[in-house]
Write a protein that holds these residues in place. Structure first.
Motif, PDB file in Angstrom:
ATOM      1  N   VAL A 617       0.847  -1.196   0.000  1.00 47.26           N
ATOM      2  CA  VAL A 617       0.000   0.000   0.000  1.00 47.26           C
ATOM      3  C   VAL A 617       0.884   1.249   0.000  1.00 47.26           C
ATOM      4  O   VAL A 617       0.634   2.204  -0.744  1.00 47.26           O
ATOM      5  CB  VAL A 617      -0.953  -0.009   1.213  1.00 47.26           C
ATOM      6  CG1 VAL A 617      -1.719   1.307   1.290  1.00 47.26           C
ATOM      7  CG2 VAL A 617      -1.923  -1.177   1.128  1.00 47.26           C
ATOM      8  N   TRP A 618       1.915   1.258   0.843  1.00 48.25           N
ATOM      9  CA  TRP A 618       2.848   2.394   0.887  1.00 48.25           C
ATOM     10  C   TRP A 618       3.481   2.625  -0.487  1.00 48.25           C
ATOM     11  O   TRP A 618       3.553   3.773  -0.963  1.00 48.25           O
ATOM     12  CB  TRP A 618       3.933   2.109   1.923  1.00 48.25           C
ATOM     13  CG  TRP A 618       4.996   3.169   1.992  1.00 48.25           C
ATOM     14  CD1 TRP A 618       5.004   4.288   2.772  1.00 48.25           C
ATOM     15  CD2 TRP A 618       6.211   3.217   1.221  1.00 48.25           C
ATOM     16  NE1 TRP A 618       6.139   5.031   2.542  1.00 48.25           N
ATOM     17  CE2 TRP A 618       6.899   4.407   1.597  1.00 48.25           C
ATOM     18  CE3 TRP A 618       6.782   2.386   0.264  1.00 48.25           C
ATOM     19  CZ2 TRP A 618       8.124   4.769   1.044  1.00 48.25           C
ATOM     20  CZ3 TRP A 618       8.003   2.749  -0.303  1.00 48.25           C
ATOM     21  CH2 TRP A 618       8.662   3.923   0.091  1.00 48.25           C
ATOM     22  N   HIS A 619       3.920   1.548  -1.128  1.00 49.19           N
ATOM     23  CA  HIS A 619       4.560   1.641  -2.441  1.00 49.19           C
ATOM     24  C   HIS A 619       3.588   2.203  -3.466  1.00 49.19           C
ATOM     25  O   HIS A 619       3.958   3.020  -4.318  1.00 49.19           O
ATOM     26  CB  HIS A 619       5.057   0.253  -2.853  1.00 49.19           C
ATOM     27  CG  HIS A 619       5.980   0.251  -4.030  1.00 49.19           C
ATOM     28  ND1 HIS A 619       5.528   0.205  -5.337  1.00 49.19           N
ATOM     29  CD2 HIS A 619       7.339   0.281  -4.107  1.00 49.19           C
ATOM     30  CE1 HIS A 619       6.560   0.194  -6.168  1.00 49.19           C
ATOM     31  NE2 HIS A 619       7.671   0.251  -5.455  1.00 49.19           N
ATOM     32  N   GLY A 620       2.336   1.792  -3.375  1.00 49.84           N
ATOM     33  CA  GLY A 620       1.319   2.288  -4.297  1.00 49.84           C
ATOM     34  C   GLY A 620       1.072   3.774  -4.168  1.00 49.84           C
ATOM     35  O   GLY A 620       0.694   4.439  -5.141  1.00 49.84           O
ATOM     36  N   ILE A 621       1.295   4.312  -2.961  1.00 47.58           N
ATOM     37  CA  ILE A 621       1.097   5.747  -2.727  1.00 47.58           C
ATOM     38  C   ILE A 621       2.333   6.546  -3.095  1.00 47.58           C
ATOM     39  O   ILE A 621       2.264   7.498  -3.884  1.00 47.58           O
ATOM     40  CB  ILE A 621       0.736   5.995  -1.237  1.00 47.58           C
ATOM     41  CG1 ILE A 621      -0.590   5.331  -0.893  1.00 47.58           C
ATOM     42  CG2 ILE A 621       0.693   7.489  -0.931  1.00 47.58           C
ATOM     43  CD1 ILE A 621      -0.884   5.310   0.593  1.00 47.58           C
ATOM     44  N   PHE A 622       3.496   6.177  -2.548  1.00 50.43           N
ATOM     45  CA  PHE A 622       4.682   7.021  -2.629  1.00 50.43           C
ATOM     46  C   PHE A 622       5.564   6.744  -3.849  1.00 50.43           C
ATOM     47  O   PHE A 622       6.343   7.611  -4.250  1.00 50.43           O
ATOM     48  CB  PHE A 622       5.526   6.878  -1.359  1.00 50.43           C
ATOM     49  CG  PHE A 622       4.931   7.567  -0.165  1.00 50.43           C
ATOM     50  CD1 PHE A 622       5.130   8.926   0.041  1.00 50.43           C
ATOM     51  CD2 PHE A 622       4.165   6.871   0.746  1.00 50.43           C
ATOM     52  CE1 PHE A 622       4.583   9.576   1.133  1.00 50.43           C
ATOM     53  CE2 PHE A 622       3.610   7.510   1.852  1.00 50.43           C
ATOM     54  CZ  PHE A 622       3.813   8.859   2.045  1.00 50.43           C
ATOM     55  N   VAL A 623       5.484   5.555  -4.426  1.00 51.20           N
ATOM     56  CA  VAL A 623       6.339   5.218  -5.561  1.00 51.20           C
ATOM     57  C   VAL A 623       5.514   5.156  -6.847  1.00 51.20           C
ATOM     58  O   VAL A 623       5.770   5.884  -7.808  1.00 51.20           O
ATOM     59  CB  VAL A 623       7.086   3.889  -5.328  1.00 51.20           C
ATOM     60  CG1 VAL A 623       7.974   3.560  -6.533  1.00 51.20           C
ATOM     61  CG2 VAL A 623       7.924   3.972  -4.055  1.00 51.20           C
TER      62      VAL A 623
END
Length: 640
Positions: A617-623
């Motif tokens: 989820v973090w990767h989907g937002i920030f990357v």
């Protein structure tokens, strides 16, 4: 409580970066919706968002100050609260200094002028501070002893940028020439430990100033970092006839700490779960606020709620109690915005109920007290009892111990005594890595093929263990947890999730004077009589209701194992894995296999799955910038 952002420019071209600072400030408006301001000269730019708690009408930041003849020599931004600011101001007034505010910020900047970097030794509270000395052309930064307040920084050819939240620095990346490459080694540490250990972040170019450290930097230079706080845990045996004196000193320290933490010009409430830590804080706070409000959260599933015990505790101490029940649907829906607020993922399922109880509390109060830190200071984790069970192994000669270890390795998993032999013949530095590790290396390689054997949790723990050689075994475990689990998980979620709701969280256990007592408690007063935090429990006998005094701490337990297995979150987890574009870092096929194994009940993969899911989820937002966290700008009243 606030959000700070600034830049020390390498080439005296600060004006060029003022627009970038101004544009980056709103992305952490949640940390300070009451006021905002910027300041700059030719070399430095400071920006600030303020959550007004003390001296509401004044104490605006960035704050300028200078002694007679050197007007506005210093400029400061400061995030946190200094609980002994009244006493510190009186001390400085006796030395001849005058003040124009009644807040807790001005004593820091005046104290820095008089004491220099040693001012941090005098500060009792939580803080991240940056002070620019326009005369000496030196930037000074510092964090509190335990790392309650965050401070990120990045250095590029254009200068040094610092901020309360990493996303503010990321938003300036193009302007300052910052590389946003993912730090694969930090990712391995995250997958291994469920949090990103300090000073790392998941971006190569951004780091964190560690807890208990100061830093100085001049234009165009590199940070010079100094550790000013190193817990010693110099335990002192307590004779039987002096035990009550120890308990009285603990009680007095806690009473004083809570009294100081109640200092505010706004309403202060308290989080309340079913354990001794939060109940002790709430009971002491009630003495200072007859109309105390307490808040808790839980789930509808039986066995995963502290609601009933917390309500009973609130009734016993006479506090008005407010409850928030979280559904699985609410839980899943909130995860993207929580990952955005976190800056880096933390695989702790209790983040989500904390988010909801903080949102509920913010409707009624602006500040809450909470019980974080009691376990690390007073010996509250059950694993701290392990040295007692392993004590007989200490008497076994090393050659024989090595032989036992070889025998243990030959025994099949599950055989009675295998685990005891394995752990008893293993040095503490290898067997204890804190409260978080959920992957062994084989499991790690399954989901993260890029992981390397030399990138291990011991990268994080070995330097810490090297500083605790003279401590007793329990103290060594506490010392390790102060620098790993406490500041990597507990305090990150405490700061980021409450600040997401413009709510200030204060932690009276993590107090300079409380630690001065707790640091010397012998291990037998921590784990005596088959329990944990024994001395603290004895100290709280006249303060905490009887039904809580010896109850096991649960905090905000989450039924993650059942939700990932059942219909509540299984489909959501499948979608997260399938939609993720982090294929170069995480093996999605292996993650789906783990989810299927968990669904069938073959292995409990819940902790491992949650670690991977939160990263995706973090990767989907920030990357990938594929997931919209749906952040809303909320307006709160300045006073409550």
């Amino acid at each position: 409580m606030c959000g700070l952002l600034g830049m020390l420019c390498a080439h005296d071209d600060a004006q060029r970066f003022v627009p970038a600072i101004e544009q980056a400030l709103p992305c952490m408006r949640h940390r300070g919706p009451d006021d905002s301001g910027t300041w700059h000269d030719e070399t430095a730019v400071f920006g600030f968002n303020r959550l007004s708690i003390i001296d509401i009408a004044h104490s605006h930041q960035p704050l300028s100050w200078g002694p007679e003849g050197q007007a506005d020599r210093y400029v400061m931004t400061f995030n946190g609260e200094i609980y002994n600011y009244v006493e510190l101001r009186e001390e400085l007034e006796e030395l001849g200094y005058q003040f124009t505010t009644t807040g807790d910020g001005e004593p820091i900047i005046v104290g820095y002028h008089h004491f220099g970097a040693a001012i941090v030794e005098k500060l009792r509270g939580m803080f991240a501070v940056a002070i620019w000395d326009t005369r000496e052309r030196r930037l000074f930064m510092a964090r509190d002893r335990f790392g309650i307040k965050p401070l990120f920084y990045a250095t590029t050819p254009d200068g040094t940028v610092f901020a309360s939240e990493k996303k503010s620095i990321l938003s300036m990346a193009e302007t300052i020439g910052l590389d946003k490459e993912i730090d694969v080694r930090a990712l391995e540490h995250y997958i291994d430990l469920q949090y990103v250990p300090e000073p790392e972040t998941l971006h190569c170019g951004i780091r964190r100033l560690e807890s208990g450290c100061t830093a100085t930097v001049r234009p165009g230079g590199q940070l010079e970092i100094t550790r000013y706080f190193e817990p010693k845990f110099e335990t002192v045996p307590v004779p039987v006839d002096e035990q009550q004196d120890l308990y009285d000193r603990i009680a007095a320290a806690m009473e004083d700490s809570v009294a100081k933490h109640m200092r505010a010009d706004v309403t202060v409430g308290s989080f309340l779960s079913g354990g001794i830590d939060s109940t002790a804080i709430a009971a002491l706070a009630k003495r200072h606020n007859p109309n105390l409000l307490t808040f808790t959260t839980g789930f509808e599933r039986e066995g995963y709620s502290e609601i009933d015990v917390a309500a009973e505790s609130a009734a016993a101490i006479g506090a008005e109690h407010i409850v928030k029940v979280v559904s699985p649907e609410e839980y899943a829906d909130a995860i993207p915005k929580i990952m955005w607020y976190l800056d880096d993922p933390v695989a702790d399922p209790s983040l989500v109920p904390l988010y909801f109880v903080a949102a509920e509390a913010r409707k009624h109060v602006k500040v809450v007290l909470s019980g974080e830190g009691a376990d690390e200071l007073f010996g509250g984790y059950t694993i701290y009892r392990e040295p007692l069970s392993l004590a007989p192994f200490e008497k076994i000669p090393s050659p024989l111990k090595k032989g036992l270890r070889r025998i243990g390795a030959l025994l099949p998993d599950g055989v009675k005594g295998k685990s005891l032999i394995d752990r008893g013949t293993m040095p503490m530095e290898e067997r204890y890595y804190g409260n978080a590790r959920s992957f062994n290396f084989e499991q790690l390689k399954r989901v993260m093929p890029a992981a390397r054997p030399e990138w291990n949790h011991t990268d994080v723990t070995a330097p810490i263990y090297a500083r605790s050689q003279e401590m007793d075994p329990v103290a060594r475990m506490q010392h390790l947890d102060l620098f790993t689990w406490l500041r990597g998980d507990i305090l990150v979620k405490a700061d980021k999730i409450t600040m997401a709701n413009s709510l200030e969280l204060r932690v009276p256990f993590l107090d300079k004077e409380v630690f001065a007592v707790a640091e010397h408690i012998p291990y037998n007063e921590k784990i005596a009589h088959g329990t944990t935090k024994y001395a603290l429990r004895k100290a709280m006998e006249q303060i905490v209701p009887a039904h809580v005094l010896h109850r096991k701490k649960l905090g905000f337990p989450v039924p993650m194992k059942h939700w990932l297995k059942g219909d509540e979150l299984h489909g959501w987890a499948q979608d997260v894995i399938r939609d993720s574009q982090a294929d170069d870092l995480i093996d999605k096929k292996a993650c789906l296999e783990m989810l299927a194994e968990h669904r069938r009940g073959e292995t409990d993969h819940s902790r491992r799955l949650w670690t991977v899911l939160t990263f995706m989820v973090w990767h989907g937002i920030f990357v990938e910038q594929r997931i919209d966290p749906r952040i809303e700008q909320r307006d709160y009243p300045v006073e409550l």
